[in-house]
Design a protein around this motif. Sequence first.
Motif, PDB file in Angstrom:
ATOM      1  N   ILE A  40      18.196  -4.434   8.850  1.00 36.50           N
ATOM      2  CA  ILE A  40      18.113  -3.753   7.563  1.00 36.50           C
ATOM      3  C   ILE A  40      17.044  -4.411   6.699  1.00 36.50           C
ATOM      4  N   PRO A  41      15.944  -3.723   6.405  1.00 34.54           N
ATOM      5  CA  PRO A  41      14.929  -4.289   5.516  1.00 34.54           C
ATOM      6  C   PRO A  41      15.487  -4.481   4.110  1.00 34.54           C
ATOM      7  N   PRO A  42      14.905  -5.398   3.338  1.00 38.35           N
ATOM      8  CA  PRO A  42      15.383  -5.627   1.969  1.00 38.35           C
ATOM      9  C   PRO A  42      15.390  -4.339   1.154  1.00 38.35           C
ATOM     10  N   GLY A  43      16.490  -4.130   0.437  1.00 44.22           N
ATOM     11  CA  GLY A  43      16.608  -2.984  -0.452  1.00 44.22           C
ATOM     12  C   GLY A  43      16.961  -1.681   0.228  1.00 44.22           C
ATOM     13  N   MET A  44      17.183  -1.698   1.548  1.00 41.53           N
ATOM     14  CA  MET A  44      17.475  -0.475   2.299  1.00 41.53           C
ATOM     15  C   MET A  44      18.962  -0.395   2.653  1.00 41.53           C
ATOM     16  N   LEU A  45      19.423   0.820   2.933  1.00 43.69           N
ATOM     17  CA  LEU A  45      20.780   1.040   3.416  1.00 43.69           C
ATOM     18  C   LEU A  45      20.876   0.672   4.896  1.00 43.69           C
ATOM     19  N   PRO A  46      22.095   0.533   5.443  1.00 43.30           N
ATOM     20  CA  PRO A  46      22.243   0.245   6.875  1.00 43.30           C
ATOM     21  C   PRO A  46      21.851   1.425   7.773  1.00 43.30           C
ATOM     22  N   TRP A  47      21.452   2.519   7.182  1.00 39.05           N
ATOM     23  CA  TRP A  47      20.963   3.662   7.948  1.00 39.05           C
ATOM     24  C   TRP A  47      19.748   4.235   7.210  1.00 39.05           C
ATOM     25  N   PHE A  48      18.941   5.018   7.939  1.00 36.17           N
ATOM     26  CA  PHE A  48      17.858   5.765   7.300  1.00 36.17           C
ATOM     27  C   PHE A  48      18.091   7.247   7.563  1.00 36.17           C
ATOM     28  N   GLU A  49      17.462   8.106   6.766  1.00 34.42           N
ATOM     29  CA  GLU A  49      17.658   9.552   6.896  1.00 34.42           C
ATOM     30  C   GLU A  49      16.300  10.237   7.022  1.00 34.42           C
ATOM     31  N   ILE A  50      15.949  10.601   8.248  1.00 40.15           N
ATOM     32  CA  ILE A  50      14.700  11.299   8.547  1.00 40.15           C
ATOM     33  C   ILE A  50      15.037  12.464   9.470  1.00 40.15           C
ATOM     34  N   PRO A  51      14.447  13.637   9.269  1.00 42.16           N
ATOM     35  CA  PRO A  51      14.676  14.728  10.226  1.00 42.16           C
ATOM     36  C   PRO A  51      14.204  14.343  11.629  1.00 42.16           C
ATOM     37  N   VAL A  52      14.820  14.935  12.633  1.00 41.45           N
ATOM     38  CA  VAL A  52      14.360  14.739  14.008  1.00 41.45           C
ATOM     39  C   VAL A  52      12.973  15.350  14.175  1.00 41.45           C
ATOM     40  N   PHE A  53      12.807  16.600  13.758  1.00 42.54           N
ATOM     41  CA  PHE A  53      11.515  17.289  13.802  1.00 42.54           C
ATOM     42  C   PHE A  53      10.868  17.235  12.422  1.00 42.54           C
ATOM     43  N   ASN A  54       9.581  16.864  12.392  1.00 39.36           N
ATOM     44  CA  ASN A  54       8.835  16.774  11.138  1.00 39.36           C
ATOM     45  C   ASN A  54       7.483  17.456  11.322  1.00 39.36           C
ATOM     46  N   TRP A  55       7.227  18.497  10.534  1.00 37.29           N
ATOM     47  CA  TRP A  55       5.957  19.227  10.593  1.00 37.29           C
ATOM     48  C   TRP A  55       5.129  18.809   9.393  1.00 37.29           C
ATOM     49  N   HIS A  56       3.974  18.190   9.663  1.00 41.96           N
ATOM     50  CA  HIS A  56       3.177  17.641   8.572  1.00 41.96           C
ATOM     51  C   HIS A  56       1.703  17.761   8.908  1.00 41.96           C
ATOM     52  N   LYS A  57       0.991  18.538   8.102  1.00 36.34           N
ATOM     53  CA  LYS A  57      -0.452  18.707   8.243  1.00 36.34           C
ATOM     54  C   LYS A  57      -0.873  19.095   9.666  1.00 36.34           C
ATOM     55  N   GLY A  58      -0.127  20.052  10.222  1.00 36.91           N
ATOM     56  CA  GLY A  58      -0.504  20.607  11.517  1.00 36.91           C
ATOM     57  C   GLY A  58      -0.030  19.844  12.732  1.00 36.91           C
TER      58      GLY A  58
END
Length: 348
Positions: free
Chosen positions: A204-222
């Motif tokens: 766990i990096p400083p200041g972060m929760l014990p989990w992160f929340e990112i989508p599995v699929f990410n569409w960004h700039k093509g």
Amino acid sequence: MELPPGPIGGQAAWVGADMAQRTDWIETFSATERAEIDAAIAEHKAAGREMGEITPETFRLPTLAPRLTRILGDIQHGRGFALLRGFDVASRPIEDSAIGYLGIGAHLGGFRSQNAKGHLLGHVKDLGLDIRNPKVRYYQTNRELEFHTDSCDIVGLICLKTAKSGGGSRIVSSVAIHDRMLAESPELWRALFNPMPTDRRGEIPPGMLPWFEIPVFNWHKGDLSTIYSGQYIRSAQENFPQARRLTPVEHAALDRLDELAAEMSLEMEFRPGDMQFIHNHQLLHSRTDFEDWPEPERRRHLLRLWLAPRQARELPPVYAQRYGDITPGNRGGIVVKDTVLRFTLEPA
């Protein structure tokens, strides 16, 4: 939330059964290239340099370097992976094998920390640890690994020693999975663009929760970038009541992704000296379970690199939760409080 306008296709959208009929992804070193690697290892040792001082400039590969640049292009903008073959590890001490591997890796990207201990050179080996311990990573056991991505742009493996049986490497195109899910079930496809709580397994990096929340699929700039660890998404549901509960549709989407990954994957057996490099943003990888040799000196052993190329795709801002800085060349890896970056030749 930005979504792709339709199927993505292209060179990255391959299927394992088709890729298994091809050999263009196997890059065999020539005699000249092998001699260059040997000379660069000898020069590194003669200069008394540390492993952390290995760079493309200090590890000179006049003939091989341009080829590695082309291979890096295949990894980042083509099929997403390559297998480099012909490096001799059997007759070298592990230090020399590691130096050669790091030298080749340095031509592909900068080294990133792979765990809270700050290891820049990882060891994939069964350490006999209990997977029920929430801080134990699956690569430290002999268990089958589910399909997943690592927290970097490119992950590399070199095989030092093979298991008695099993331990095959499996990779699959997340772009092909995306296109298949879009075609067969738009509802499940859409669910994978929702942020998913994912267990950090105690790192766990400083200041972060014990989990992160990112989508599995990410569409960004093509570009479609995939970040996925089903085991750790599910363990976040078990271990952290405060984390958002997944819906039945989201659970079904994860289950279908896992099924398609197994169905559409390519399995390859590593030979000693083989180096595999894969693009995490467009491939998932896994490993079959294995039976190891009883003799400690014969046991399965791979070295791993996490790499950040200086020229790389732009990632969506949400990746900062996991990658920290998302600037190309300076992103990825795991750094927590008191992490000290280091190289080690012993699994730990």
